[in-house]
Design a protein around this motif. Structure first.
Motif, PDB file in Angstrom:
ATOM      1  N   TYR A 299      24.179  37.523 -18.576  1.00 37.95           N
ATOM      2  CA  TYR A 299      22.998  36.761 -18.711  1.00 37.95           C
ATOM      3  C   TYR A 299      22.970  35.465 -17.950  1.00 37.95           C
ATOM      4  O   TYR A 299      23.942  34.500 -18.698  1.00 37.95           O
ATOM      5  N   MET A 300      22.304  35.296 -17.049  1.00 43.19           N
ATOM      6  CA  MET A 300      22.056  33.767 -16.226  1.00 43.19           C
ATOM      7  C   MET A 300      21.098  32.918 -16.637  1.00 43.19           C
ATOM      8  O   MET A 300      20.044  33.375 -17.447  1.00 43.19           O
ATOM      9  N   ASP A 301      21.173  31.540 -16.410  1.00 42.46           N
ATOM     10  CA  ASP A 301      20.284  30.785 -16.829  1.00 42.46           C
ATOM     11  C   ASP A 301      19.141  30.630 -15.941  1.00 42.46           C
ATOM     12  O   ASP A 301      18.130  29.770 -15.947  1.00 42.46           O
ATOM     13  N   ASP A 302      18.846  31.447 -14.897  1.00 38.32           N
ATOM     14  CA  ASP A 302      17.949  31.548 -14.050  1.00 38.32           C
ATOM     15  C   ASP A 302      17.563  32.965 -13.640  1.00 38.32           C
ATOM     16  O   ASP A 302      18.654  33.870 -13.441  1.00 38.32           O
ATOM     17  N   GLY A 303      16.306  33.682 -13.316  1.00 42.07           N
ATOM     18  CA  GLY A 303      16.126  35.014 -12.983  1.00 42.07           C
ATOM     19  C   GLY A 303      14.927  35.083 -12.076  1.00 42.07           C
ATOM     20  O   GLY A 303      14.598  34.127 -11.546  1.00 42.07           O
ATOM     21  N   VAL A 304      14.494  36.452 -12.128  1.00 44.05           N
ATOM     22  CA  VAL A 304      13.285  36.611 -11.274  1.00 44.05           C
ATOM     23  C   VAL A 304      12.112  35.991 -11.432  1.00 44.05           C
ATOM     24  O   VAL A 304      10.974  35.725 -10.530  1.00 44.05           O
ATOM     25  N   TYR A 305      11.988  35.242 -12.615  1.00 44.28           N
ATOM     26  CA  TYR A 305      10.830  34.561 -13.042  1.00 44.28           C
ATOM     27  C   TYR A 305      10.679  33.243 -12.658  1.00 44.28           C
ATOM     28  O   TYR A 305      10.045  32.275 -12.449  1.00 44.28           O
ATOM     29  N   GLY A 306      12.274  32.748 -12.031  1.00 43.01           N
ATOM     30  CA  GLY A 306      12.418  31.313 -11.642  1.00 43.01           C
ATOM     31  C   GLY A 306      12.731  31.505 -10.062  1.00 43.01           C
ATOM     32  O   GLY A 306      11.835  31.924  -9.259  1.00 43.01           O
ATOM     33  N   GLY A 307      13.878  30.777  -9.895  1.00 41.53           N
ATOM     34  CA  GLY A 307      14.245  30.867  -8.461  1.00 41.53           C
ATOM     35  C   GLY A 307      14.454  32.004  -7.618  1.00 41.53           C
ATOM     36  O   GLY A 307      14.395  31.901  -6.377  1.00 41.53           O
ATOM     37  N   PHE A 308      14.759  33.066  -8.500  1.00 40.42           N
ATOM     38  CA  PHE A 308      14.934  34.366  -7.726  1.00 40.42           C
ATOM     39  C   PHE A 308      13.572  35.110  -7.647  1.00 40.42           C
ATOM     40  O   PHE A 308      13.523  36.387  -7.541  1.00 40.42           O
ATOM     41  N   SER A 309      12.420  34.470  -7.889  1.00 41.10           N
ATOM     42  CA  SER A 309      11.160  35.077  -7.771  1.00 41.10           C
ATOM     43  C   SER A 309      11.209  36.033  -6.369  1.00 41.10           C
ATOM     44  O   SER A 309      10.171  36.759  -6.307  1.00 41.10           O
ATOM     45  N   CYS A 342      12.694  36.790 -21.931  1.00 42.31           N
ATOM     46  CA  CYS A 342      12.817  38.146 -22.722  1.00 42.31           C
ATOM     47  C   CYS A 342      12.212  39.201 -22.130  1.00 42.31           C
ATOM     48  O   CYS A 342      11.995  40.071 -22.815  1.00 42.31           O
ATOM     49  N   ASP A 343      11.757  39.060 -21.036  1.00 43.72           N
ATOM     50  CA  ASP A 343      11.119  40.626 -20.319  1.00 43.72           C
ATOM     51  C   ASP A 343      12.433  41.433 -19.562  1.00 43.72           C
ATOM     52  O   ASP A 343      13.246  40.713 -19.111  1.00 43.72           O
ATOM     53  N   SER A 344      12.263  42.574 -19.820  1.00 42.57           N
ATOM     54  CA  SER A 344      13.333  43.261 -19.473  1.00 42.57           C
ATOM     55  C   SER A 344      13.410  43.734 -17.829  1.00 42.57           C
ATOM     56  O   SER A 344      14.212  43.967 -17.170  1.00 42.57           O
ATOM     57  N   ILE A 345      12.363  43.167 -17.035  1.00 38.46           N
ATOM     58  CA  ILE A 345      12.214  43.100 -15.699  1.00 38.46           C
ATOM     59  C   ILE A 345      12.990  42.022 -15.048  1.00 38.46           C
ATOM     60  O   ILE A 345      13.262  42.277 -13.928  1.00 38.46           O
ATOM     61  N   ASP A 346      13.373  41.128 -15.777  1.00 38.25           N
ATOM     62  CA  ASP A 346      14.046  40.122 -15.339  1.00 38.25           C
ATOM     63  C   ASP A 346      15.589  40.421 -15.150  1.00 38.25           C
ATOM     64  O   ASP A 346      16.405  39.910 -15.955  1.00 38.25           O
ATOM     65  N   VAL A 347      15.798  41.089 -14.079  1.00 36.08           N
ATOM     66  CA  VAL A 347      17.255  41.401 -13.666  1.00 36.08           C
ATOM     67  C   VAL A 347      17.405  40.981 -12.377  1.00 36.08           C
ATOM     68  O   VAL A 347      16.605  41.409 -11.248  1.00 36.08           O
ATOM     69  N   ILE A 348      18.475  40.239 -11.820  1.00 39.34           N
ATOM     70  CA  ILE A 348      18.567  39.884 -10.692  1.00 39.34           C
ATOM     71  C   ILE A 348      19.501  40.823  -9.835  1.00 39.34           C
ATOM     72  O   ILE A 348      19.179  41.227  -8.716  1.00 39.34           O
ATOM     73  N   ALA A 349      20.506  41.422 -10.221  1.00 42.34           N
ATOM     74  CA  ALA A 349      21.242  42.434  -9.741  1.00 42.34           C
ATOM     75  C   ALA A 349      21.759  43.726 -10.659  1.00 42.34           C
ATOM     76  O   ALA A 349      22.087  43.149 -11.730  1.00 42.34           O
ATOM     77  N   GLU A 350      21.531  44.656 -10.356  1.00 40.20           N
ATOM     78  CA  GLU A 350      21.858  45.874 -11.354  1.00 40.20           C
ATOM     79  C   GLU A 350      22.459  46.994 -10.661  1.00 40.20           C
ATOM     80  O   GLU A 350      22.745  47.066  -9.429  1.00 40.20           O
ATOM     81  N   ASP A 351      23.573  47.589 -11.472  1.00 39.22           N
ATOM     82  CA  ASP A 351      24.314  48.759 -11.265  1.00 39.22           C
ATOM     83  C   ASP A 351      25.321  48.015  -9.789  1.00 39.22           C
ATOM     84  O   ASP A 351      25.439  48.824  -8.751  1.00 39.22           O
ATOM     85  N   ILE A 352      25.969  46.809 -10.057  1.00 42.30           N
ATOM     86  CA  ILE A 352      26.949  46.356  -8.998  1.00 42.30           C
ATOM     87  C   ILE A 352      28.198  46.137  -9.888  1.00 42.30           C
ATOM     88  O   ILE A 352      28.521  46.503 -11.008  1.00 42.30           O
ATOM     89  N   GLU A 353      29.142  46.011  -9.120  1.00 44.25           N
ATOM     90  CA  GLU A 353      30.482  45.759  -9.587  1.00 44.25           C
ATOM     91  C   GLU A 353      30.882  44.398  -9.186  1.00 44.25           C
ATOM     92  O   GLU A 353      30.972  43.954  -8.284  1.00 44.25           O
TER      93      GLU A 353
END
Length: 401
Positions: A299-309, A342-353
């Protein structure tokens, strides 16, 4: 391991070995982390210089009108002004921003094809008299301003080779040009140019080349118009996860096509992403981790609602690398990078290694200047990342930009 994950691992490994973020001055990044709480973005004005000069060299004689919407930080605008840039405006807010920075109206073009009357008035008050239209209803709005304005007609050229198609919403068909020009002439409105935008982050120059050729052909057919300008829009790509053509190679066929322009026609371009994207990075940190099934969630301190929009609105996938070195030959584990909301859509990268990360570890998002902070929100009352302005975070001993 799927193809997307494999690409990420290969990119991650390249960036992590033999040195982390090898094109950056690591010491400078660590110093910034010591001074500023994450998340924050770093705007590098030296990189603004580099990108602007590279594009100008690739498009000799073309006036560059920076698209403010991609990143409108005052320090970036002031740097571009010092380099001789012009500016592409679309709203009253953008007019007032550049006006406050000492930029004159005749250094700008108003490119939004759809405008309220008050937006026309405010631009004219500022001294900007060049406007873009793309339909008869929009043209009619300028009848009261005949003799005060120069209109450029935007033509639609759809491109499947662009990540963001900008001709779906704006632009007229070439066949509609004579009707629009005729109505303008009947009402004493001066039409002076054509414009197009084949799409943002275009991966091939050929659609832009075809649009240039078609626009030139239209100008030659409609020789009753005193053509002054051809605006070739933006589209100039930058490398996110994928490789793109070097800017000189991308622009070469465009420049070749422009050689057939009627004498006296001036060429404009509207770069946004190409200048702003590489000029800013984001610094984020791991604030939590949890094992969920076979994957570790960080869990990062920024995500798709912020700088990764931009991942949501701009279809961008940003390169991410750790600040501290990791052994690229070590074990990579199934992982997820999630944002803080708190939103589950807020994911920067998924299924990565990824290699094992710890709480407090710092990661760097690259190519994050374009359409990121511009569309960031304060959802959950998380503040937008602050922007730290520097002159150079690149290692002076390397040439990799």
């Amino acid at each position: 391991m799927d193809q997307q994950t494999q690409q990420f691992v290969e990119t991650f490994a390249e960036q992590s070995h033999p040195d982390v973020l090898e094109q950056f001055d690591r010491a400078s990044l660590e110093e910034l982390v010591a001074k500023h709480e994450t998340p924050f973005m770093v705007l590098d004005l030296e990189e603004v210089d580099y990108q602007y000069k590279s594009l100008q060299a690739a498009l000799p004689g073309v006036k560059l009108f920076y698209a403010l919407k991609s990143l409108s930080h005052p320090e970036l605008i002031k740097r571009l002004k010092s380099l001789g840039s012009y500016f592409d405006l679309a709203t009253i807010g953008e007019v007032e921003l550049v006006e406050s920075l000492g930029i004159k109206g005749d250094q700008c073009i108003h490119t939004h094809p759809i405008k309220k009357d008050k937006e026309i008035k405010r631009a004219l008050e500022f001294g900007c008299n060049r406007f873009v239209v793309d339909n008869l209803e929009e043209l009619k709005k300028f009848i009261p301003y005949a003799g005060q304005v120069e209109l450029i007609i935007r033509v639609s050229f759809r491109s499947q080779q662009a990540v963001v198609d900008l001709s779906r919403k704006f632009g007229c068909a070439l066949e509609e040009l004579p009707v629009i020009v005729e109505l303008a002439q009947q009402n004493g409105i001066e039409v002076v140019g054509l414009s197009f935008h084949v799409g943002s982050q275009s991966l091939s120059p050929m659609m832009q080349v075809n649009a240039v050729r078609s626009s030139i052909a239209a100008m030659k057919v409609m020789n009753s118009v005193k053509w002054k300008f051809l605006d070739i829009g933006g589209s100039f790509p930058v490398s996110y996860q994928e490789d793109v053509l070097p800017i000189a190679d991308f622009c070469a066929p465009v420049v070749e096509a422009l050689a057939d322009l009627p004498e006296g026609v001036e060429v404009f371009a509207e770069p946004g992403r190409f200048i702003s994207a590489p000029s800013m990075i984001e610094v984020i940190s791991v604030v939590g981790k949890a094992k969920r099934g076979a994957r570790t969630w960080y869990y990062m301190d920024d995500g798709v609602y912020g700088g990764f929009s931009g991942q949501m609105f701009d279809h961008a996938s940003y390169p991410i690398a750790p600040l501290k070195p990791f052994d690229a030959t070590g074990e990579f584990l199934p992982s997820v990078l999630a944002g803080p909301t708190c939103d589950s859509i807020d994911v920067i990268a998924e299924d990565i290694e990824l290699p094992e990360l710890e709480i407090g570890d710092i990661l760097i998002g690259k190519q994050m200047g374009a359409y990121t902070i511009a569309s960031a929100t304060e959802f959950n009352y998380y503040p937008k990342p602050k922007i730290v302005v520097v002159e150079d975070i690149f290692d002076p001993e390397t040439e990799a930009l």
